[in-house]
Write a protein that holds these residues in place. Structure first.
Motif, short mmCIF file in Angstrom:
data_model
loop_
_atom_site.label_atom_id
_atom_site.label_comp_id
_atom_site.label_asym_id
_atom_site.label_seq_id
_atom_site.Cartn_x
_atom_site.Cartn_y
_atom_site.Cartn_z
N ALA A 8 11.73 -9.32 -80.00
CA ALA A 8 11.41 -10.29 -78.97
C ALA A 8 10.98 -9.83 -77.53
O ALA A 8 9.99 -10.46 -76.79
CB ALA A 8 12.53 -11.45 -79.01
N GLU A 9 11.87 -9.01 -77.17
CA GLU A 9 11.58 -8.58 -75.46
C GLU A 9 10.29 -7.72 -75.29
O GLU A 9 10.23 -7.35 -74.17
CB GLU A 9 12.88 -7.83 -75.03
N LYS A 48 21.80 -17.10 -81.87
CA LYS A 48 21.83 -16.17 -80.91
C LYS A 48 23.25 -15.99 -80.83
O LYS A 48 23.84 -14.84 -80.42
CB LYS A 48 21.24 -16.79 -79.45
N ASN A 105 15.11 -15.18 -83.18
CA ASN A 105 15.95 -13.93 -82.83
C ASN A 105 15.57 -12.81 -83.47
O ASN A 105 16.26 -12.15 -84.13
CB ASN A 105 17.63 -14.54 -83.08
N LYS A 122 17.59 -18.78 -73.98
CA LYS A 122 17.26 -17.65 -73.64
C LYS A 122 18.62 -16.91 -73.34
O LYS A 122 18.80 -15.61 -73.46
CB LYS A 122 16.13 -17.61 -72.41
N SER A 124 18.02 -22.17 -82.77
CA SER A 124 17.87 -20.82 -82.32
C SER A 124 19.13 -20.50 -81.41
O SER A 124 19.37 -19.31 -81.66
CB SER A 124 16.52 -20.83 -81.55
N VAL A 146 8.24 -19.30 -74.99
CA VAL A 146 8.81 -18.87 -75.99
C VAL A 146 7.93 -18.32 -77.16
O VAL A 146 7.37 -19.00 -77.83
CB VAL A 146 9.74 -20.18 -76.45
N GLU A 198 8.98 -14.88 -81.98
CA GLU A 198 9.98 -13.80 -82.33
C GLU A 198 11.30 -14.10 -81.29
O GLU A 198 12.42 -13.72 -81.96
CB GLU A 198 9.50 -12.25 -81.60
N GLU A 199 11.07 -14.72 -80.29
CA GLU A 199 12.43 -15.20 -79.59
C GLU A 199 12.84 -16.45 -80.16
O GLU A 199 14.03 -16.37 -80.17
CB GLU A 199 11.88 -15.55 -78.12
#
Length: 434
Positions: free
Chosen positions: A243-244, A123, A239, A88, A119, A232, A235-236
């Motif tokens: 996601a948010e 990021k 990425n 994250k 993942s 999680v 979408e997160e």
């Protein structure tokens, strides 16, 4: 709660100094227990979860070091929590550190942990490491799942590696796996991030949107079970730009339209004006960004006003999108619109979150001419709510003030200078800072 506040509110110092302070000076058992914020795996798990929720990912290593100094044996579950936290926070070096610690203790990473690691590579735009992780999985006889390949696809897409992305697509197709909406989202992102951009990037994105209408589901239930438990979303994990926003109230985001979200987001970043479906707020935001980033402030403002006059619930994200887009190019008209929008937003009782305020302050601080009034107003809004912006935002704002003819004893400059010095001492400088 009291123990937790001791770690997140105190000054950040090295674990060694904390160890000296706790262990090597005479202290009673009661005093030691009062000073220590956790003493077993369960309490440390709570600390890790709290740090992650508060986005204080840079403290995870410190918490782990303290756990080792306390003689607490980490469990597989706490390693999962630590690695999710580093994912994250996009802290790739910390993620590899925790994986190495697991291996040292005889714990073999499972497919979920490898997915989180891939993942994190995405990021951090490190597709080479993502490929190496897949090779390590095969070497350790950990079977990749459909989610692993989608993580890998989107990790390569973040670096614009269309060659690797299409190779992964071919491997998935050969294995009998269909392409779902997140695969098409990765393909779109790969073309958007490719360097140099090609003249047919926009047409390829539109073509992918058309192709995506028959997307399929890939191992949707089994792989997501642990991710849901760890907080999680898909979408997160992949990425995706939405996601948010996935946990916002109904009407803000229609998750069935992921491909459209990613496509419009790409067009906005490319400053290419495209309009399509606008059934949810996120798509309206991206349509506004398309026009604002291409210099058409009037059309961006018109879309904003049409929504506000539609009777639908007003949302702070729309104000933030208009403010951020209006500041592109730092034109007098745009900066005036940005400040007026902030005033109206504040008058309606909407407030900037620490993340929103920090991002807007960072952009506003880039203004080289003009009165710097927008940056000052954003700073004042955050100060009114006792919110300290992120260090990059404070640093940019401080440097912007110093570039102007402001007396050294100016009250604003002194306040910002103190905030800058405090955060610089805490976080340091350089590429490794949070």
């Amino acid at each position: 709660m009291k123990k937790l506040l001791q770690i997140v509110a105190g000054q950040r110092c090295s674990p060694l100094l904390r160890a000296l302070g706790r262990r090597y000076f005479a202290a009673s058992t009661e005093e030691y227990a009062k000073r220590n914020y956790a003493s077993n795996v369960s309490e440390y798990t709570t600390v890790v979860s709290s740090l992650t929720a508060q986005r204080r990912h840079f403290l995870l290593r410190d918490a782990y070091d303290d756990m080792m100094l306390d003689g607490v044996q980490p469990s597989r579950d706490i390693f999962h929590s630590l690695i999710v936290g580093t994912m994250k926070g996009a802290r790739l070096q910390d993620a590899f550190f925790f994986i190495d610690q697991m291996k040292t203790m005889g714990l073999v990473p499972d497919v979920a942990l490898y997915n989180f690691l891939v993942s994190t590579c995405g990021k951090c735009k490190n597709s080479d490491q993502a490929i190496h992780i897949l090779e390590e999985m095969k070497k350790n006889e950990v079977k990749p799942t459909g989610q692993t390949y989608i993580c890998l696809l989107n990790a390569c897409a973040a670096s614009g590696r269309t060659d690797r992305v299409y190779a992964i697509v071919r491997d998935m197709t050969a294995a009998g796996l269909g392409l779902n909406k997140f695969c098409y989202a990765g393909l779109i992102a790969a073309h958007k991030n490719k360097i140099p951009l090609t003249d047919d990037t926009a047409s390829k994105i539109i073509e992918l949107v058309e192709q995506s209408k028959g997307w399929s589901s890939i191992e949707a239930t089994r792989d997501m079970a642990e991710n849901v438990m760890m907080g999680v979303s898909e979408e997160e994990l992949y990425n995706i730009p939405t996601a948010e926003y996935v946990h916002r109230r109904a009407g803000f985001l229609n998750r069935q339209l992921t491909v459209y979200h990613v496509a419009l987001h790409a067009f906005a970043d490319l400053r290419n004006v495209e309009e399509g479906k606008t059934p949810d707020v996120f798509l309206i935001m991206q349509t506004m960004r398309c026009y604002l980033h291409s210099g058409n402030i009037d059309r961006g403002l018109q879309i904003f006003e049409e929504y506000m006059n539609s009777g639908k619930p007003a949302m702070v994200e729309l104000y933030v999108t208009l403010v951020e887009g209006a500041m592109v190019g730092y034109t007098p008209k745009g900066m005036e619109l940005a400040q007026d929008t902030l005033v109206k937003m504040n008058a309606r009782g909407f407030f900037l979150s620490p993340k929103m305020g920090s991002e807007l302050l960072l952009v506003a601080s880039g203004e080289k001419t003009g009165g710097y009034t927008t940056a000052n107003y954003i700073w004042d809004l955050m100060q009114a709510r006792k919110i300290t912006p992120s260090f990059p935002a404070v640093e940019a704002y401080y440097n912007g003030l110093r570039e102007r003819e402001i007396p050294e004893d100016d009250a604003r400059l002194l306040l910002v200078s103190r905030a800058y010095d405090n955060q610089r001492l805490r976080f340091g400088t350089g590429p490794g800072r949070p």
